[in-house]
Design an enzyme around this catalytic site. Sequence first.
Site, PDB file in Angstrom:
ATOM      1  N   ARG A   1       0.780  -1.229   0.000  1.00 55.44           N
ATOM      2  CA  ARG A   1       0.000   0.000   0.000  1.00 55.44           C
ATOM      3  C   ARG A   1       0.819   1.289   0.000  1.00 55.44           C
ATOM      4  NH1 ARG A   1      -5.052   0.144   3.766  1.00 55.44           N
ATOM      5  NH2 ARG A   1      -3.488   0.344   5.378  1.00 55.44           N
ATOM      6  N   ASP A   2       2.139   1.208  -0.060  1.00 53.45           N
ATOM      7  CA  ASP A   2       2.917   2.449  -0.117  1.00 53.45           C
ATOM      8  C   ASP A   2       4.261   2.222  -0.814  1.00 53.45           C
ATOM      9  OD1 ASP A   2       3.153   5.193   0.242  1.00 53.45           O
ATOM     10  OD2 ASP A   2       4.008   5.016   2.255  1.00 53.45           O
ATOM     11  N   ILE A   3       4.215   1.570  -1.982  1.00 53.62           N
ATOM     12  CA  ILE A   3       5.444   1.346  -2.744  1.00 53.62           C
ATOM     13  C   ILE A   3       5.842   2.657  -3.415  1.00 53.62           C
ATOM     14  CG2 ILE A   3       6.491   0.105  -4.684  1.00 53.62           C
ATOM     15  CD1 ILE A   3       4.602  -2.250  -4.005  1.00 53.62           C
TER      16      ILE A   3
ATOM     17  N   ASN B   1      10.574   3.924  -0.010  1.00 54.35           N
ATOM     18  CA  ASN B   1      10.278   2.689   0.713  1.00 54.35           C
ATOM     19  C   ASN B   1      10.938   1.472   0.080  1.00 54.35           C
ATOM     20  OD1 ASN B   1       8.816   4.137   2.554  1.00 54.35           O
ATOM     21  ND2 ASN B   1       6.833   3.707   1.623  1.00 54.35           N
TER      22      ASN B   1
ATOM     23  N   THR C   1       0.745   6.991  -1.070  1.00 52.23           N
ATOM     24  CA  THR C   1       1.241   8.322  -1.400  1.00 52.23           C
ATOM     25  C   THR C   1       0.589   8.779  -2.699  1.00 52.23           C
ATOM     26  OG1 THR C   1       3.311   7.819  -0.276  1.00 52.23           O
ATOM     27  CG2 THR C   1       3.344   9.639  -1.862  1.00 52.23           C
TER      28      THR C   1
END
Length: 163
Positions: free
Chosen positions: A32-34, A38, A65
Amino acid sequence: LKKHFTADETIPVIGDILLGALHLHGNGVAHRDIKPNNIIFIDSKPKLADVGLICLLSEMSTWGTFGFLPVDLRYETDILKWRYRGVDCDLFAVGKVLYLMLSGYMLGLFPEVSEEVLKDEKGKRLNLIMNKACAETKNERYQNAKTFYDELMCVKQEHHIYG
């Protein structure tokens, strides 16, 4: 500092990120936040980090993001349409990482890439993959990490997959 990466430099990094996503998705979770911030390198291998937003696919709502979220969700106000969108959102985000590596441009310039990238056969094919990963609608994008990975590996092997 490099402006952008070559196709041959980009493919193994994106491939490893996709294998990480495939592992997560195969175990019923989404990252959910690649995004570049990260992704960490351990022994020169990229790994997905910052697992604070990981969620079960069966219970999740979309998060992440802004620039790495699919276009069709960015301005969606119906929260029900945000549910269970982990896999395609992760793959869209990997497509945006591919864009950043290949183009060296800011996200706001997507899908623009340099003539240098498009003159290279592998670069041209990566550009097609990137555009599919980041297509405007969910149905136009990759439905799973394996298909995305397999098409990427075809470019690495220099097999023509687009006719």
